[in-house]
Every structure is written in structure tokens, then in C-alpha cells.
Design an enzyme around this catalytic site. Structure first.
Site, PDB file in Angstrom:
ATOM      1  N   GLY A   1      50.435  26.556  37.474  1.00  0.00           N
ATOM      2  CA  GLY A   1      51.842  26.215  37.627  1.00  0.00           C
ATOM      3  C   GLY A   1      52.649  27.300  38.303  1.00  0.00           C
ATOM      4  O   GLY A   1      53.767  27.060  38.757  1.00  0.00           O
TER       5      GLY A   1
ATOM      6  N   ASN B   1      58.984  38.355  29.876  1.00  0.00           N
ATOM      7  CA  ASN B   1      58.249  37.533  28.923  1.00  0.00           C
ATOM      8  C   ASN B   1      57.898  38.278  27.647  1.00  0.00           C
ATOM      9  O   ASN B   1      57.220  37.725  26.777  1.00  0.00           O
ATOM     10  CB  ASN B   1      56.956  37.010  29.546  1.00  0.00           C
TER      11      ASN B   1
ATOM     12  N   GLU C   1      58.127  31.684  25.687  1.00  0.00           N
ATOM     13  CA  GLU C   1      57.837  32.576  26.812  1.00  0.00           C
ATOM     14  C   GLU C   1      58.908  33.651  26.990  1.00  0.00           C
ATOM     15  O   GLU C   1      59.000  34.282  28.045  1.00  0.00           O
ATOM     16  CB  GLU C   1      57.682  31.746  28.096  1.00  0.00           C
TER      17      GLU C   1
ATOM     18  N   HIS D   1      59.207  29.178  34.860  1.00  0.00           N
ATOM     19  CA  HIS D   1      60.209  29.690  33.925  1.00  0.00           C
ATOM     20  C   HIS D   1      61.595  29.407  34.490  1.00  0.00           C
ATOM     21  O   HIS D   1      61.775  29.331  35.713  1.00  0.00           O
ATOM     22  CB  HIS D   1      60.061  31.201  33.713  1.00  0.00           C
TER      23      HIS D   1
ATOM     24  N   ASP E   1      63.996  31.413  34.797  1.00  0.00           N
ATOM     25  CA  ASP E   1      64.547  32.489  35.622  1.00  0.00           C
ATOM     26  C   ASP E   1      64.069  32.442  37.066  1.00  0.00           C
ATOM     27  O   ASP E   1      64.446  33.292  37.874  1.00  0.00           O
ATOM     28  CB  ASP E   1      64.286  33.860  34.995  1.00  0.00           C
TER      29      ASP E   1
ATOM     30  N   CYS F   1      61.461  39.242  36.716  1.00  0.00           N
ATOM     31  CA  CYS F   1      60.290  39.105  35.845  1.00  0.00           C
ATOM     32  C   CYS F   1      59.866  40.451  35.272  1.00  0.00           C
ATOM     33  O   CYS F   1      59.325  40.523  34.173  1.00  0.00           O
ATOM     34  CB  CYS F   1      59.110  38.516  36.617  1.00  0.00           C
TER      35      CYS F   1
END
Length: 426
Positions: free
Chosen positions: A25, A111, A173, A239, A241, A356
């Protein structure tokens, strides 16, 4: 009056950085699967971003890479013998398990945990819940290492509360699916968790149940739980973000970020009358360009002079539609005043941009003084980290290298050198 500032804690990119394509993904990770990675360059790029934050007058800390290979995890899967024998058996019998045990994914500190600042919580402390990351095998074994670091860095229970993760049945997450809006910065904020519904071509990694559990544990009464748009997840926004970021009173989002954006905007405006929504239309930046460039995985920050800036991956300057939007909308006359582009290509090729790599922690001056000092960065500490990385991190990591005993030893020695350095204040 209590003064607050945001400190970003980045994950220091570890010596096991490689492109195994483990994250289904995450289109960037799968696109670059099997390529040669450059751990030393990756870590120096991440450190360069941290240096930029320092130069802008912002607070900066860091998390350590986790121990890799994760021998304990492999032993729990039935491999036995010496540490090298465990790795060799895994490589011979199930090489994907060794790849998962070696993953450098803790580098993506967004995360690591969900963080509720003190103004939002019932007991007036900063609350942390490590993410269980249960959707992906290579990340599911991160939380014990993350929990240990959180308890080391934020040990003072007068200011901090560190919780156990939500049970793994309910996917969580971390802050990659968390947003907070507040104005002024030290007032109680609106905390928002963004979940996904299963059923699309890629996993929906954040569950609504985990989101509610975290807010209950943190004692957060003013919270919203909203659905990410299925279109965004299907396009590769694994995610939230990757398609939206919030800071102070600004919500910066793609038009297709949320399943019901009108309801979300109305709910936020009812709580935050000075809300500024900076929405990027799909007609100007298609979802595929926003995700490929990681436009929304930028860091939106407030500088000491009160101006706002975006810290963007260099890919945003190289994507025509994204660069055109930035040129037209970021400047002195808008709510976001400046754009700074950073080269974190090694992380980007594995599916993680500037945002991230960091976990945001809003802190009072007193709480900031209570943080373990070895994990706060300054120019001198950055120089020492750069020397350590240059001396000990492997220059390259090809897919076949993760099965070599010399690679496992290099990973151990590099982390051991870092731990030894932290015995002395950096």
C-alpha cells in the site's frame, strides 16, 4: 503565563536501511523494492533535515535506531542457536522474515506514538501511547523498543505519562494519523484521529477503536474521529499525513483527503473560530502528484518570529503541478510564508518524507527541561552524530547484503558505537 514550544523528535536512520519493499500500500516502498540502498547517505540526509530545523530556531530531538537484526523476534518464530545462526537459518528458510527483522522502519518516528500535549489532557501531563503497528509484520515488533525509548526520554512522571500500546487486534499507526488544532498554541486543542475503513485494494491501517482507546487513556475530552477518504488510501495514502497536516490554527489538506470534508470542517470551525483551511484542489494538484511528491508529508512549523514555513521534500520542487501550487500560494501574503526544500531521497524511496521522520511534542519550558538531555540535539551533538554515522554506517545495502553475516555485524557495531556515545552527553 506558561510558554510552550513544539520539539520535533526525528528517528535517526539506522544502519540497516534497505529497500525490501515490505509495506503493501506504500507505493514508493514497493516501487523501489530490490534496489540498492545507502544507509550512510540516508542517515546524513535525515541529520541534515534536523540541522535545518535547528538553524531555523526550532526545538529538535532524536530517537535511536532499534536493535537490528531483532534476534528476539526471530527466536519467537522458532529459530535457534547463536545470534548469527538464528539469522542464517531465517535467511535460508524464510528470507522474508529476516528482512522483516532487519527493517530500519523505526526511522519514521511519526509512527512511534500518539502524543497528547498537556493542555488537552485531564491531568495536565503530556501523554504518549506507542503505536502497535500491527498491520505490517516488519513494524509489529517495533513497539517494545519504542516504549523503552519513550520511558527513557520522558521519564519524569510529573510531566509525562507513557502508556502501553493499544491491543494489536485494533490497528494503530501513531501520529501519522493524528492532527491537532489550537490557537493560541498553549491553549487546549482539538485532537483529531483519522481512521480508514477496510475493503479497498490496500490495508486501512488506523482503526476507529484504537483511536477512541487512545483518547480515553490520555484523558482527552475534546476529540474528533474522522474517516480518511477511500480514494486517498487506494491512491497510496497509507497514512493521513500523506494527504493532510495540521498546525496551530491551520489545516493544510488535499481536497480528497477526507471521506466527509464538509462535516469535518464544520466540526472544527465550531471549536476553532479562527481556523484557516488551506485546501489544495484536485484540479490543480491531482491526488497522484500529491502522493508521489509527498506535498502534505511536509512539516508545517512556526518560526521564532511568528511566521509559518513548510519543510518539503525536494521532490515537491521537481513535480510541476506541486511546484506551481507552492509558487502561487506560499509567500508573505498567505498563511504559510516560506518553503524550505530538503533532500531526504533515501527515506522518500522507502515511502517516508520529512514529516514521517518526526514525532511532534508540544512542551512547556519546565517539561522540556525534564527531557533526557542526551536526546536533544544542538550543533555540537549534530557534529558528533555526523562523525559517528560517517565512521560506522554501511555505505551501501543491496538486497542480497541483508543475508550476509558481515552486514549483521556492521549493524550491531554501528548501533553499539552510538549507544557508547550516548553514555556521554552529546
Amino acid at each position: 503565563m506558561t510558554r510552550f514550544r513544539e520539539v520535533n523528535f526525528d528517528g535517526l536512520i539506522g544502519p540497516s536501511h534497505n529497500y525490501a519493499g515490505l509495506s503493501h500500500g506504500n507505493l514508493a516502498a514497493t516501487l523501489h523494492a530490490g534496489e540498492t540502498a545507502y544507509p550512510r547517505q540516508a542517515a546524513l540526509q535525515g541529520l541534515g533535515k534536523m540541522r535545518l530545523m535547528l538553524s531555523l530556531g526550532l526545538g529538535q530531538g532524536f530517537f535511536l535506531p532499534h536493535e537490528r537484526p531483532n534476534i528476539g523476534w526471530l527466536r519467537a518464530l522458532g529459530f535457534s542457536g547463536t545470534d548469527d545462526a538464528v539469522c542464517a537459518q531465517a535467511w535460508a528458510e524464510e528470507p522474508s522474515l529476516l528482512a522483516q527483522a532487519i527493517s530500519a522502519s523505526p526511522m519514521w518516528a511519526a509512527n512511534a506514538a500518539t502524543v497528547s500535549p498537556a493542555p488537552d489532557t485531564a491531568d495536565g501531563r503530556v501523554h504518549f501511547t506507542p503505536a502497535n503497528l500491527s498491520t505490517m509484520a516488519h513494524r509489529s515488533h517495533e513497539w517494545p523498543g519504542t516504549l523503552a525509548q519513550l520511558r527513557r526520554i520522558f521519564a519524569d512522571e510529573r510531566h509525562f505519562a507513557v502508556h502501553e500500546p493499544v491491543p494489536a487486534r485494533f490497528g494503530d499507526e501513531g501520529a501519522a494519523n493524528f492532527m491537532r488544532l489550537a490557537s493560541p498554541v498553549g491553549e487546549r486543542g482539538i485532537e483529531i484521529m483519522v481512521y480508514g475503513e477496510p475493503g479497498g485494494p490496500f490495508p486501512a491501517r488506523q482503526s476507529a477503536q484504537a483511536s477512541r482507546a487512545i483518547f480515553r487513556s490520555h484523558g482527552v475530552s475534546d476529540a474528533l474521529i474522522v474517516q480518511q477518504s477511500p480514494e486517498a488510501i487506494a491512491a497510496g495514502a497509507f497514512h493521513n499525513d500523506v494527504v493532510a497536516v495540521a498546525h496551530e490554527n491551520i489545516l493544510f489538506a488535499h481536497e480528497q483527503a477526507f471521506a466527509d470534508k464538509d462535516a469535518l470542517y464544520a466540526a472544527i470551525e465550531a471549536r476553532c473560530p479562527d481556523l484557516v483551511v488551506v485546501e489544495v484542489p484536485a484540479s490543480e494538484v491531482p491526488l497522484r502528484d500529491a502522493i508521489a511528491s509527498y506535498l502534505f508529508n511536509s512539516q508545517l512549523v512556526t518560526l521564532p518570529d511568528g511566521s509559518r514555513a513548510l519543510i518539503l521534500p525536494i521532490e515537491c520542487a521537481e513535480t510541476a503541478t506541486v511546484k506551481a501550487w507552492i509558487d502561487a500560494n506560499v509567500g508573505a501574503n498567505g498563511p504559510i510564508h516560506a518553503a524550505h526544500f530538503v533532500d531526504v531521497r533515501e527515506s522518500m524511496h522507502n515511502g517516508g518524507g520529512p514529516a514521517c521522520l518526526r514525532l511532534r511534542v508540544l512542551l512547556s519550558e519546565e517539561a522540556e527541561r525534564a527531557i533526557h538531555p542526551a536526546h536533544l540535539l544542538n550543533d555540537r551533538a549534530a557534529d558528533r552524530l555526523e562523525a559517528l554515522i560517517t565512521a560506522h554506517w554501511p555505505e551501501r545495502m543491496a538486497p542480497s547484503d541483508i543475508g550476509l553475516p558481515e552486514s549483521w555485524e556492521a549493524m550491531r557495531q554501528a548501533r553499539a558505537a552510538l549507544i557508547a556515545a550516548l553514555e556521554q552527553p552529546l
